[in-house]
Design a protein around this motif. Sequence first.
Motif, PDB file in Angstrom:
ATOM      1  N   UNK A   1       0.842  -1.208   0.000  1.00 21.19           N
ATOM      2  CA  UNK A   1       0.000   0.000   0.000  1.00 21.19           C
ATOM      3  C   UNK A   1       0.873   1.253   0.000  1.00 21.19           C
TER       4      UNK A   1
ATOM      5  N   UNK B   1       2.555   1.814  -3.282  1.00 19.80           N
ATOM      6  CA  UNK B   1       1.638   2.196  -4.344  1.00 19.80           C
ATOM      7  C   UNK B   1       1.174   3.629  -4.198  1.00 19.80           C
ATOM      8  N   UNK B   2       0.864   4.055  -2.974  1.00 21.68           N
ATOM      9  CA  UNK B   2       0.414   5.432  -2.740  1.00 21.68           C
ATOM     10  C   UNK B   2       0.575   5.753  -1.266  1.00 21.68           C
TER      11      UNK B   2
ATOM     12  N   UNK C   1       0.425   8.460   0.524  1.00 18.99           N
ATOM     13  CA  UNK C   1      -0.546   9.336   1.190  1.00 18.99           C
ATOM     14  C   UNK C   1      -1.846   8.574   1.453  1.00 18.99           C
ATOM     15  N   UNK C   2      -2.274   7.757   0.496  1.00 14.45           N
ATOM     16  CA  UNK C   2      -3.488   6.964   0.705  1.00 14.45           C
ATOM     17  C   UNK C   2      -3.282   6.015   1.878  1.00 14.45           C
ATOM     18  N   UNK C   3      -2.094   5.423   1.955  1.00  8.14           N
ATOM     19  CA  UNK C   3      -1.804   4.505   3.058  1.00  8.14           C
ATOM     20  C   UNK C   3      -1.884   5.236   4.393  1.00  8.14           C
TER      21      UNK C   3
ATOM     22  N   UNK D   1       5.248  -0.754  -4.854  1.00  9.04           N
ATOM     23  CA  UNK D   1       3.883  -1.264  -4.844  1.00  9.04           C
ATOM     24  C   UNK D   1       3.653  -2.574  -5.571  1.00  9.04           C
TER      25      UNK D   1
END
Lengths: 335, 518
Positions: free
Chosen positions: A204, A207-208, A210-212, A274
């Motif tokens: 996670x 891959x991103x 900030x999303x994590x 990711x």
Amino acid sequence: MSTQSTSGGFGALVRRIFRSRYAGALISLVLVSVFLSLYQPVFLTWPNIMNIVKSNSVGFILAIGATFVVISGTVDLSFGSATTASAMAFGLLLVAGTPLPLAVLGAIFAGFVLGAINGYLVAYAKISFFVVTLGTLSIFQSVALVVNSGTSVSVFSVPGFSALNQFVNGNIGPVPVLLVFNIVLFLIAGGVLRFTAFGRSLYAIGSNIEAARLNGINVKRVLLIVFIISGLSAGLASVVQVGRLTVASPNVDMNLLLTVLAAVLIGGTAMTGGEGGVLGTMIGMLFLGVVQNGLTLSSVSSFWQGTLSGSILILSVWLGGIRGVLRAQKQKKTE
Amino acid sequence: MKQEKVQAGTVLVDVKGISKSFPGVKALSNVDLTIRAGEVHALTGENGSGKSTLSKVIAGMHRPDTGTIRIDGELCELENPADAIERGIVMISQELTLAPTLTVAENIFMGRLPKSSWGKINWSKLNADAVQVLDRLNVHVSPTALVSDLSIELQQEIEIARALSTDARLLILDEATSSLSEAATKRLLELVVQERDQGMAVLMITHRMPEIYAVSSVATVLRDGSLISTVPIPQTTEEQLVKLMVGRELGDYYSKQEIAQGELVLDVKGLTAENGAFDPADLVLRRGEILGLAGLAGSGKSEFAQALGGAIAAHGQVRVADKAMALGDPRATIKAGVGYVPDDRKGSAILPVRDISENFAMAWMDRLTSKGLISLRRQKSEVASAIQDYGVVTSSADALISTLSGGNQQKIVLGRIFRRKPDVLILNEPTRGVDVGAKTEIYKMLQQAANEGAGIIVISSELPEILGISDRIAVFFEGRIVAEFDGPTADEEAIAHAAVAGAKRANPPAKTANETEV
């Protein structure tokens, strides 16, 4: 996908492998192996293959750690220096009369500390991983030189040497101990990546990030652990390295950096993070090992090895891109 | 600027029988489109209807599989965007393509900088030319200012200035207003009208009804890659147009229900962000209540949401269900029972290279894990039921999230948070870049969550949406909440006035006299 392959049998499994990110490395490995076994009768013999496994073990152990780091979307440039520094710690401990098990723990602990330094600076001090590990690449190397005034430590005559030698050169029946060790390490790493919350968080974050973070993943802690894993693998690798060379050398093997990262990338782990895994890394490492072995068997000057592994790295990442395009076109036709 | 003026009404671009396929989708099938000089042509349809693909074909970014493009009646093969630009076709998309570290003038004339002897750049001519283009747009910014120092709105105008400086005859605006505030949108639309009256053809890709009716005289509707109809505007009503886009009756668009409000669930006192984007703000929210936050871009509404959601560092007192919540840490926010959905789906919500399953499960890690091990079986069943519940259209949970439409991605982004059943939901632009059909489903999700007792704050730049879903509306202006309105009785103009002027109108017209101050 996994249920499909068990129910669909062999055909589905083959299709799954061909769609995987490491398909290119696997096909290349098979092709080169077939070629070598036709032209170099020695190639396809048990001792030769086990030799490939053993001589690439240091790189493989480091590549397992590096796979974690690359999946997280960062890179550790310092693992070669960390291996050297850990090796010096290991050698000095052995020479000082420390029992082998304790000296091994000492080497691993040294790797742990070096990894933790990288991890803390990247995750908590928020310095770019590139800057941090470029800096520690130089620092760890320098530390390795300082601790014994730049001279190697021979462990040939220490009391624990025979046990260490048994670990790096010995066999269980026809199977080298190192092969068993590598497989266990591979299984543990694969399990951690697939079945633990830590492993899933790693994908996670890669891959991103900030999303994590926004979804409650403890990004700092995961990154710290990732660099610690890289350090631990450097510690482990240093034990194997010292055992195989019978000496702890304070000079960094610069080839390691390229070989290890190349194995990870050839194995389909994306530089951008990711994606990827240790199966690909293992195939990538085997491929590089087989190519190197083929050159040696064909009496090609070892000076060419760098040219070849560098070219393979670039070519394989390029072909990986082409594979995506081909797959897209094929899908289009079937629509 | 030399610009070949064509008489208004002359056919400029004529597209016939265009088809285009991508892996897994037929994006366009046999589409015709005629664009005339001096006309704003709206190209509309739900997300995934093919409107962006069609515009990219016309702009030379995609090559069609079949079909012909005629420009000025002449058959053309557009190999790349440069071919299109040469023929006067310029596209502006929602993503800006400026170089932030260069000056305004350098950006406008990027790749075409005027040279003097020895290949030296002729700075005085460059800057003078830039001023000329900017004047034409009535944009007052120094040609030597750095683009990174400009607001997003100004950057967008620089992008338009660049398009106009290339002797464009057809301007394609691909959802160009989606990241703009109402005021900047209005300004952009004025520019469009101004250029149209000068003989420019404009193809405007949008699914925003007010924009279509404000400037266009004809609209082409696509659905699932096929041409549905080309209709005159404003003779075709909004309702008819939406029906064409969606292919079915929308029913009650916002699904607004009467929900009894419960106890206080969120109490905010003196909340302020460390970056100073807004002044200390107070706010309360009850269970079952939907509070809409309106305001221009840069008014602080988005940062307020980020501060409440733990996305940025902040100070102040926030109590959730009567317990104090720590600020600036998403983990603390989640634990306190607050669910935050960011506005930047691509940048801070989805894991683009991972599958649907993992995109759901990343928000449920704690619930799926015991002793550090994740239960893949539980993950599989929970994901399957979430896909069902939130109506995510996909063939498999193993598909990469980036292969889904924006609407389906957003259902996952919202669904994974809603599923945790938080007490408070902070939704920052929850329907941005989402098609009409998915919007209605998202509004239904909101109503259901409110019904189940969540307090919801929705930050939106689309006033009709705010009006349609909110029980109460607060308006941000220059970092402060300057007005509050009762949702059901509020009127669009009054809110827009507060957002622009920073206060309620002194003498509200009769129809808004029943606004209640809260």
